[in-house]
Design an enzyme around this catalytic site. Structure first.
Site, PDB file in Angstrom:
ATOM      1  N   ARG A  69      -1.076   4.914   1.029  1.00 26.85           N
ATOM      2  CA  ARG A  69      -2.097   5.181   0.017  1.00 26.85           C
ATOM      3  C   ARG A  69      -3.467   5.308   0.655  1.00 26.85           C
ATOM      4  NH1 ARG A  69      -5.927   3.305  -3.688  1.00 26.85           N
ATOM      5  NH2 ARG A  69      -5.674   4.219  -5.773  1.00 26.85           N
ATOM      6  N   CYS A  70      -3.776   4.415   1.582  1.00 26.53           N
ATOM      7  CA  CYS A  70      -5.072   4.478   2.258  1.00 26.53           C
ATOM      8  C   CYS A  70      -5.271   5.807   2.979  1.00 26.53           C
ATOM      9  CB  CYS A  70      -5.198   3.347   3.278  1.00 26.53           C
ATOM     10  SG  CYS A  70      -5.398   1.709   2.577  1.00 26.53           S
ATOM     11  N   MET A  71      -4.198   6.357   3.533  1.00 30.08           N
ATOM     12  CA  MET A  71      -4.301   7.561   4.362  1.00 30.08           C
ATOM     13  C   MET A  71      -4.281   8.849   3.556  1.00 30.08           C
ATOM     14  SD  MET A  71      -1.970   6.718   7.706  1.00 30.08           S
ATOM     15  CE  MET A  71      -0.437   6.586   6.774  1.00 30.08           C
ATOM     16  N   GLY A  81      -2.181   1.761   4.795  1.00 32.36           N
ATOM     17  CA  GLY A  81      -0.863   2.337   4.627  1.00 32.36           C
ATOM     18  C   GLY A  81      -0.922   3.731   4.042  1.00 32.36           C
ATOM     19  N   ASN A 103       0.836  -1.200   0.000  1.00 34.93           N
ATOM     20  CA  ASN A 103       0.000   0.000   0.000  1.00 34.93           C
ATOM     21  C   ASN A 103       0.873   1.254   0.000  1.00 34.93           C
ATOM     22  OD1 ASN A 103      -1.969   2.066   1.714  1.00 34.93           O
ATOM     23  ND2 ASN A 103      -3.060   0.689   0.348  1.00 34.93           N
TER      24      ASN A 103
END
Length: 402
Positions: A390-392, A388, A345
């Protein structure tokens, strides 16, 4: 300040991003509520904030404008219409009953934007209900424990990727699948509708009836979008998004990618992310298993192909000779551990430059061996919600790729 917003890829130079600094909503997590609120543990909040500050500062040091969701929400809530919208989404009369819902709504509408923004993100317990919002004729008030939530917190706001998606010059407000996250989309809706920074920008995917989440949506190349279909995004959601993107001329090809319906692989970006225009980091255990249905726009409608190997379908749709797959390691135990810890991620800041958690040493080493610059951040506490870099992050503006 960047004036032109939008994104047509995963790897164009990142200019503007929305993050959410974790706060009181994480402190609301308890052993009793963490499963329901989709966290695998109880994060040490002050350390999570330090890790997030490091992440934000790294982005700023690379020239990225960082917008904080809570600040955008507070500024948007100066609008009376935004306040009405936020209160209506937060107060569930079916759960609270009409008497309490009416009193609570009136109280919330009277709060200043800073306080209302806090309640909409951090939630409120019955113990925190002010006297003028308590009603003697509410059985709900009488029967609930003081520590129960009258408005549930939103700890997953940390993962801003899921609640809005920018595709080309437009944004998508998706429909989130899990009950604990549904209200997140209402906050991003308020921001895009009422914050002056986003005035005049048009929405894509008006339907929002079938679940689609941003972690499942990868902009592989200009006009080519991959959509994971699994625990969070449904086949109906992927198809509805594809048809909407075709209608708005935002894509010509959508790859619907089935993924396992389990916690470790909740979104496509937990097993696969772009790290360069022709390179992808992918969980070793799915490299040979991942397939894709190709949905293409045609003059007289759409066509949907049979499933084909994902990499082959992506190469064909992207119009490139080869998509280099960077695996997460030969050792299956290490690969599984680092996938669980969001090793796949990554957030691309530019072609060949990514942000990753420092703990995923083997995955990061393989990225570097493939010529990728890896900028690392701490994530021991941020990762307890299974997300990770990208998610955040929700990229709002990237330099366009040709």
């Amino acid at each position: 300040m960047v004036d032109e917003l939008g994104s047509n890829s995963e790897v164009g130079t990142l200019k503007v991003v929305i993050l959410h600094r974790p706060g009181t909503e994480l402190r609301r997590l308890t052993p009793r509520s963490s499963d329901q609120l989709l966290f695998d543990g109880l994060p040490w909040v002050s350390r999570a904030q330090e890790e997030h500050d490091q992440f934000a500062e790294l982005l700023r040091s690379r020239g990225v404008e960082v917008l904080l969701l809570s600040e955008l929400l507070t500024e948007a809530l100066h609008s009376g219409a935004a306040r009405m919208q936020g209160v209506a989404a937060a107060v569930d009369s079916r759960r609270l009953g009409i008497p309490l819902a009416q009193e609570l709504s009136a109280y919330l509408r009277g709060l200043d934007p800073v306080r209302l923004s806090h309640v909409l993100t951090a939630g409120m317990t019955f113990n925190e209900l002010p006297a003028d919002a308590r009603t003697d004729v509410s059985l709900v008030v009488r029967m609930h424990h003081d520590a129960d939530f009258v408005i549930e917190p939103l700890p997953n706001l940390l993962f801003t990727r899921d609640s809005s998606i920018w595709i080309g010059p437009r944004f998508v407000i998706p429909s989130l699948a899990m009950r604990a996250r549904v209200r997140e989309a209402s906050l991003t809706d308020i921001i895009y509708a009422h914050h002056p920074r986003f005035t005049g920008i048009r929405r894509a995917y008006e339907s929002r009836t079938a679940p689609v989440e941003g972690g499942d949506v990868l902009l592989l190349a200009p006009g080519v979008v991959a959509v994971g279909v699994g625990e969070r995004t449904t086949p109906a959601g992927a198809e509805a998004l594809a048809r909407s993107l075709f209608d708005d001329d935002l894509a010509h090809t959508v790859l619907a990618v089935p993924i396992a319906q389990r916690r470790a692989q909740m979104h496509l970006d937990t097993v696969c992310t772009m790290v360069d225009v022709d390179k992808v980091v992918m969980y070793a255990n799915v490299v040979d298993e991942l397939t894709a249905f190709t949905i293409e726009r045609q003059p007289d409608g759409v066509t949907i192909s049979d499933a084909a190997p994902f990499v082959e379908a992506a190469v064909r749709a992207m119009g490139i000779e080869k998509l280099q797959v960077i695996g997460t390691g030969i050792d299956p135990v290490v690969a599984e551990r680092e996938q669980w810890d969001d090793g796949n991620n990554t957030l691309a800041l530019a072609p060949g430059v990514v942000v990753a958690y420092e703990r995923n040493a083997q995955t990061n080493a393989r990225l570097e061996a493939a010529g990728i610059e890896v900028l690392t951040i701490g994530g021991s506490e941020l990762g307890t919600g299974r997300g990770g870099p990208r998610c955040m992050s929700c990229p709002v503006a990237r330099d366009p790729l040709p």
